[in-house]
Motif scaffolding. Sequence first.
Motif, PDB file in Angstrom:
ATOM      1  N   LEU A  10       0.822  -1.215   0.000  1.00 39.16           N
ATOM      2  CA  LEU A  10       0.000   0.000   0.000  1.00 39.16           C
ATOM      3  C   LEU A  10       0.854   1.263   0.000  1.00 39.16           C
ATOM      4  N   LEU A  11       1.998   1.193   0.686  1.00 38.05           N
ATOM      5  CA  LEU A  11       2.862   2.370   0.824  1.00 38.05           C
ATOM      6  C   LEU A  11       4.296   2.011   0.414  1.00 38.05           C
ATOM      7  N   PRO A  12       4.509   1.692  -0.856  1.00 43.21           N
ATOM      8  CA  PRO A  12       5.837   1.230  -1.293  1.00 43.21           C
ATOM      9  C   PRO A  12       6.947   2.245  -1.039  1.00 43.21           C
ATOM     10  N   PHE A  13       6.627   3.530  -1.097  1.00 40.38           N
ATOM     11  CA  PHE A  13       7.646   4.555  -0.894  1.00 40.38           C
ATOM     12  C   PHE A  13       8.092   4.633   0.562  1.00 40.38           C
ATOM     13  N   LEU A  14       7.285   4.068   1.475  1.00 38.57           N
ATOM     14  CA  LEU A  14       7.630   4.062   2.894  1.00 38.57           C
ATOM     15  C   LEU A  14       8.099   2.684   3.370  1.00 38.57           C
ATOM     16  N   SER A  15       8.143   1.723   2.462  1.00 32.16           N
ATOM     17  CA  SER A  15       8.432   0.349   2.880  1.00 32.16           C
ATOM     18  C   SER A  15       9.788   0.195   3.591  1.00 32.16           C
ATOM     19  N   PRO A  16      10.868   0.875   3.145  1.00 30.55           N
ATOM     20  CA  PRO A  16      12.122   0.727   3.903  1.00 30.55           C
ATOM     21  C   PRO A  16      12.001   1.224   5.344  1.00 30.55           C
ATOM     22  N   LEU A  17      11.324   2.368   5.522  1.00 26.77           N
ATOM     23  CA  LEU A  17      11.162   2.911   6.876  1.00 26.77           C
ATOM     24  C   LEU A  17      10.313   1.987   7.742  1.00 26.77           C
ATOM     25  N   ILE A  18       9.268   1.424   7.139  1.00 21.81           N
ATOM     26  CA  ILE A  18       8.413   0.490   7.882  1.00 21.81           C
ATOM     27  C   ILE A  18       9.206  -0.746   8.284  1.00 21.81           C
ATOM     28  N   PHE A  19       9.989  -1.266   7.340  1.00 21.19           N
ATOM     29  CA  PHE A  19      10.807  -2.450   7.613  1.00 21.19           C
ATOM     30  C   PHE A  19      11.798  -2.171   8.743  1.00 21.19           C
ATOM     31  N   TRP A  20      12.500  -1.042   8.672  1.00 17.14           N
ATOM     32  CA  TRP A  20      13.487  -0.722   9.703  1.00 17.14           C
ATOM     33  C   TRP A  20      12.834  -0.494  11.061  1.00 17.14           C
ATOM     34  N   ALA A  21      11.726   0.236  11.072  1.00 20.23           N
ATOM     35  CA  ALA A  21      11.061   0.537  12.341  1.00 20.23           C
ATOM     36  C   ALA A  21      10.513  -0.730  12.999  1.00 20.23           C
ATOM     37  N   LEU A  22       9.869  -1.583  12.196  1.00 17.91           N
ATOM     38  CA  LEU A  22       9.275  -2.804  12.733  1.00 17.91           C
ATOM     39  C   LEU A  22      10.345  -3.766  13.234  1.00 17.91           C
ATOM     40  N   ASN A  23      11.314  -4.066  12.375  1.00 16.32           N
ATOM     41  CA  ASN A  23      12.336  -5.028  12.774  1.00 16.32           C
ATOM     42  C   ASN A  23      13.286  -4.450  13.817  1.00 16.32           C
ATOM     43  N   GLY A  24      13.449  -3.130  13.825  1.00 21.77           N
ATOM     44  CA  GLY A  24      14.228  -2.506  14.882  1.00 21.77           C
ATOM     45  C   GLY A  24      13.574  -2.702  16.232  1.00 21.77           C
ATOM     46  N   PHE A  25      12.260  -2.571  16.266  1.00 25.43           N
ATOM     47  CA  PHE A  25      11.531  -2.799  17.518  1.00 25.43           C
ATOM     48  C   PHE A  25      11.641  -4.251  17.965  1.00 25.43           C
ATOM     49  N   LEU A  26      11.435  -5.177  17.027  1.00 25.78           N
ATOM     50  CA  LEU A  26      11.441  -6.603  17.366  1.00 25.78           C
ATOM     51  C   LEU A  26      12.831  -7.084  17.787  1.00 25.78           C
ATOM     52  N   LEU A  27      13.853  -6.708  17.017  1.00 17.83           N
ATOM     53  CA  LEU A  27      15.214  -7.124  17.347  1.00 17.83           C
ATOM     54  C   LEU A  27      15.684  -6.498  18.659  1.00 17.83           C
ATOM     55  N   GLY A  28      15.404  -5.210  18.818  1.00 17.01           N
ATOM     56  CA  GLY A  28      15.808  -4.539  20.045  1.00 17.01           C
ATOM     57  C   GLY A  28      15.148  -5.149  21.267  1.00 17.01           C
ATOM     58  N   ARG A  29      13.865  -5.390  21.156  1.00 13.33           N
ATOM     59  CA  ARG A  29      13.097  -5.965  22.273  1.00 13.33           C
ATOM     60  C   ARG A  29      13.651  -7.323  22.672  1.00 13.33           C
TER      61      ARG A  29
END
Length: 238
Positions: free
Chosen positions: A151-170
């Motif tokens: 839905l938001l291909p132009f934001l996909s890198p930011l979404i990927f980094w934010a999501l996996n950053g949260f999961l990995l950090g946690r």
Amino acid sequence: MDKFVSIFNDFKKALSQISDPKFMRVFFLGIGLTLAIFLAFSFSVMSLISYLGVAAMDVEIDSGLAWLTGGFVGIGGFLLFGLMSVFLMVPVASAITSLFLDQVATAVEDKHYPHLPDAQNVPFYEGLKDTVNFLGVLIAANAAALILYLLLPFLSPLIFWALNGFLLGREYFQIVAMRRLGRQRAIEFRKQHSREVWLAGCLMAVPLSIPLINLAIPVLGAATFTHVYHRLSAAPSD
């Protein structure tokens, strides 16, 4: 800005130790187990694709199209498998590495924090359970995020980094902290520093989108979060 500089310094310390034999052991062990899982997965998926292709050939349609139907099933299945392999490789490698994170944290502490007493050993069964849960959450969260990527291909890198950053950090920070604080206190300590843990996780998540390099990130992430934990635990309370 100061927090980012501190996290980056933690990462540089982890990177400087990348050739440590204990790091390399966990890296190759994690990759080896990941590849073994994918080989078994590959065999299962390709067997299923072959079966579906043969079944499609037996469908009661015009004989001139039967081979085409089977071909589409085979090609489509192969492409789907390729996509799933790329999509799942990093989560699986991250989860598998988390099972051996204690060895990475010990190597970091032996070099940089030799004055500390021995950490608590996390029982294997408990570590395995956490690894399986972590893998499930990683795959489920990234699968759900695919909708946002489309839905938001132009934001996909930011979404990927934010999501996996949260999961990995946690996950990684909590596992490191558990060795010193126990499970409940580790959870509380992580929540107390949630923003910095998430920021450090995002720094780890950025290279996850780079093929091959991303396979080394779980080990570097474990080492980095060991430094993050000790820095935060040594900082005076507000």
